[in-house]
Design a protein around this motif. Structure first.
Motif, short mmCIF file in Angstrom:
data_model
loop_
_atom_site.label_atom_id
_atom_site.label_comp_id
_atom_site.label_asym_id
_atom_site.label_seq_id
_atom_site.Cartn_x
_atom_site.Cartn_y
_atom_site.Cartn_z
N PHE A 267 -12.12 0.80 -1.38
CA PHE A 267 -11.98 1.25 0.01
C PHE A 267 -12.64 0.25 0.96
CE2 PHE A 267 -13.83 3.49 3.64
CZ PHE A 267 -12.67 3.97 4.23
N ARG A 268 -13.84 -0.20 0.61
CA ARG A 268 -14.54 -1.17 1.47
C ARG A 268 -13.76 -2.49 1.57
NH1 ARG A 268 -19.48 0.34 -1.41
NH2 ARG A 268 -20.43 2.03 -0.25
N LYS A 269 -13.28 -2.98 0.43
CA LYS A 269 -12.54 -4.25 0.44
C LYS A 269 -11.25 -4.14 1.26
CE LYS A 269 -14.21 -6.05 -3.95
NZ LYS A 269 -13.89 -6.31 -5.35
N ASN A 270 -10.53 -3.04 1.11
CA ASN A 270 -9.29 -2.86 1.86
C ASN A 270 -9.56 -2.71 3.36
OD1 ASN A 270 -7.61 -3.15 -0.30
ND2 ASN A 270 -7.22 -0.98 -0.58
N THR A 271 -10.67 -2.05 3.70
CA THR A 271 -11.03 -1.93 5.12
C THR A 271 -11.32 -3.30 5.71
OG1 THR A 271 -11.93 0.29 4.73
CG2 THR A 271 -12.65 -0.85 6.73
N GLN A 272 -12.05 -4.13 4.99
CA GLN A 272 -12.34 -5.49 5.46
C GLN A 272 -11.05 -6.30 5.57
OE1 GLN A 272 -15.11 -6.85 2.53
NE2 GLN A 272 -16.86 -5.78 3.43
N ARG B 167 -8.01 -5.17 6.13
CA ARG B 167 -7.26 -4.68 7.29
C ARG B 167 -7.82 -5.26 8.58
NH1 ARG B 167 -7.49 0.27 4.29
NH2 ARG B 167 -5.48 0.64 3.35
N ARG B 168 -9.14 -5.29 8.69
CA ARG B 168 -9.75 -5.84 9.91
C ARG B 168 -9.42 -7.32 10.06
NH1 ARG B 168 -15.24 -2.82 8.82
NH2 ARG B 168 -14.77 -0.84 9.81
N TYR C 133 0.82 -1.22 0.00
CA TYR C 133 0.00 0.00 0.00
C TYR C 133 0.85 1.27 0.00
CZ TYR C 133 -3.50 3.41 1.44
OH TYR C 133 -4.32 4.50 1.50
N ARG D 261 -7.75 10.63 0.13
CA ARG D 261 -9.07 11.24 -0.07
C ARG D 261 -9.01 12.42 -1.03
NH1 ARG D 261 -9.19 10.63 5.88
NH2 ARG D 261 -10.38 8.74 6.30
N ASN E 11 -3.98 8.82 4.60
CA ASN E 11 -5.40 8.60 4.30
C ASN E 11 -6.06 9.88 3.80
OD1 ASN E 11 -5.30 5.89 4.91
ND2 ASN E 11 -6.04 6.14 7.00
#
Length: 199
Positions: free
Chosen positions: A175-180, A182-183, A12, A124, A120
């Protein structure tokens, strides 16, 4: 020994560097060049449908992309790895150096958080700039009258608008996929980092 912070996915930081140090300056230059064309257009010949709106969009694009470049430059100072620590400091895993390494690793964690927060924001601004650029190009392409070129200009404007919407949707999905991711990976790393009772 403290667990170092790292980006997820690991590439990243490199991807961010490419976007903010290569793509953003090129896109900024393109937006400013196009703004110059709109601003320098002959006032007597109506070349653009909304010249004022076009200028506003293109200047906003430039400002957003410049903000992403600046934020990336600032945040990059705080992004480094365990190997960087060992390259800069002549420390090994000896008991004498362990306390110093622990302190340096803790600082790396703090610096990583600062990098992540500012980077971040840079992301944005970059994403906002790319969407604004697409919308600015759409306003430039809109035909001012119903001349011979109007159908081609409408088609070009529609194509750019379609691609801009696709870019915005793709950015949100990524963004959603990367957030998931990371979690998921963060919880896995936390479990790995826990000391084993039978060790």
């Amino acid at each position: 020994m403290a667990l170092l912070r790292a980006p997820v996915p690991l590439g990243y930081g490199h991807a961010s560097k490419e976007a903010h140090s290569i793509a953003a300056p090129l896109l900024t230059g393109a937006a400013l060049a196009l703004a110059g064309v709109v601003a320098g257009a002959d006032k007597d010949k109506k070349t653009f449908y909304w010249p004022g709106v076009s200028l506003l969009m293109l200047v906003a694009t430039s400002m957003a992309l410049l903000a992403s470049i600046q934020l990336h430059y600032y945040s990059r100072q705080f992004f480094y790895s365990r190997q960087d620590i060992h390259d800069w400091y002549d420390l090994d895993d000896s008991p004498e150096d362990e306390a110093q390494l622990t302190r340096l690793y803790a600082w790396q964690g703090d610096d990583y958080k600062r990098w992540a927060r500012n980077n971040n924001w840079a992301v944005r601004f970059f994403n906002a700039g790319t969407v604004l650029l697409g919308l600015g190009i759409v306003t430039v392409l809109l035909p001012p009258d119903g001349g011979q070129q109007a159908p081609c200009r409408w088609a070009a404007a529609g194509l750019v608008l379609l691609c801009t919407v696709a870019e915005a949707a793709w950015t949100l999905a990524t963004f959603r996929k990367n957030t998931q991711l990371r979690r998921r990976r963060g919880s896995t790393l936390s479990a790995i980092a826990k000391p084993r009772e039978n060790a």
